[in-house]
Design a protein around this motif. Structure first.
Motif, PDB file in Angstrom:
ATOM      1  N   ARG A  99      -5.297   7.442  -9.738  1.00 24.97           N
ATOM      2  CA  ARG A  99      -4.008   8.075  -9.365  1.00 24.97           C
ATOM      3  C   ARG A  99      -3.276   7.267  -8.291  1.00 24.97           C
ATOM      4  NH1 ARG A  99      -7.341  12.915  -8.905  1.00 24.97           N
ATOM      5  NH2 ARG A  99      -7.529  12.737  -6.902  1.00 24.97           N
ATOM      6  N   MET A 100      -3.976   6.535  -7.302  1.00 24.55           N
ATOM      7  CA  MET A 100      -3.294   5.714  -6.588  1.00 24.55           C
ATOM      8  C   MET A 100      -2.443   4.665  -7.239  1.00 24.55           C
ATOM      9  SD  MET A 100      -6.132   5.497  -3.427  1.00 24.55           S
ATOM     10  CE  MET A 100      -4.914   4.485  -2.372  1.00 24.55           C
ATOM     11  N   VAL A 101      -2.960   3.802  -8.223  1.00 23.13           N
ATOM     12  CA  VAL A 101      -2.482   2.893  -8.833  1.00 23.13           C
ATOM     13  C   VAL A 101      -1.193   3.603  -9.655  1.00 23.13           C
ATOM     14  CG1 VAL A 101      -2.618   1.393 -10.992  1.00 23.13           C
ATOM     15  CG2 VAL A 101      -4.513   1.437  -9.275  1.00 23.13           C
ATOM     16  N   GLU A 102      -1.266   4.584 -10.405  1.00 26.64           N
ATOM     17  CA  GLU A 102      -0.084   5.235 -11.095  1.00 26.64           C
ATOM     18  C   GLU A 102       0.938   5.566  -9.819  1.00 26.64           C
ATOM     19  OE1 GLU A 102      -1.524   8.840 -12.877  1.00 26.64           O
ATOM     20  OE2 GLU A 102      -2.969   7.787 -14.077  1.00 26.64           O
ATOM     21  N   GLN A 103       0.733   6.084  -8.838  1.00 28.40           N
ATOM     22  CA  GLN A 103       1.490   6.306  -7.798  1.00 28.40           C
ATOM     23  C   GLN A 103       2.103   5.176  -7.021  1.00 28.40           C
ATOM     24  OE1 GLN A 103      -0.307   9.167  -5.087  1.00 28.40           O
ATOM     25  NE2 GLN A 103      -0.275  10.638  -6.400  1.00 28.40           N
TER      26      GLN A 103
END
Length: 173
Positions: A99-103
């Protein structure tokens, strides 16, 4: 039956606080408001209840913030090291990092020495988000510790470390 706020001691328990049985759940003298674990959970719940609202305003969940704080101290870090420091299962940490990578808050790369290990670092946007959130979290800490002396905080930390070490020993059964 009236309920009492956490931290307010029942009359009979208050008189016998030197008696360890008031803290022991197996004792007839035990009351929930004297449970160190209940009080820790209550304080943790209240602290994180407010944090959840603030973090969401900034588009960050509590688990993401926790990973960010781990990375602030140990960057780059492997997924396993993050999981251990964040007190979270490795599979959960992997999903949080996805999720952090996506954000755009983190990036991953294989470890130069061991391609099986994935290392995580914060992106510039992740560092900026953390810089924005840090003073907010600091205000929450100061609010929580209002009226608590530095020596009491130090004693609390030492006590919690001792309890953690005790609980890291062999299980009770």
């Amino acid at each position: 039956m009236a309920t009492r706020a956490p931290g307010k001691l029942a009359g009979r328990a208050k008189d016998s606080m030197s008696n360890r049985s008031v803290y022991d759940p197996s004792s007839p003298d035990f009351r929930l408001e004297n449970s160190p674990f209940y009080l820790m959970a209550h304080a943790d719940f209240k602290y994180h209840e407010d944090m959840d609202i603030v973090l969401h305003k900034h588009g960050v969940s509590k688990p993401i913030y926790r990973v960010m704080t781990v990375l602030r101290e140990r960057e780059p870090a492997s997924i396993g090291a993050i999981a251990e420091a964040a007190l979270t299962k490795r599979s959960t940490i992997s999903r949080i990092i996805d999720r952090m990578v996506e954000q755009g808050l983190a990036c991953t790369a294989p470890n130069a020495d061991d391609q099986r290990v994935t290392e995580v670092t914060l992106t510039p946007a992740g560092h900026e988000t953390l810089r924005t959130l840090t003073p907010i979290v600091g205000r929450q800490f100061n609010r929580a510790m209002d009226g608590v002396s530095d020596s009491d905080i130090a004693r609390l930390l030492a006590t919690l470390q001792k309890i953690g070490a005790n609980l890291s020993k062999l299980p009770i059964e």
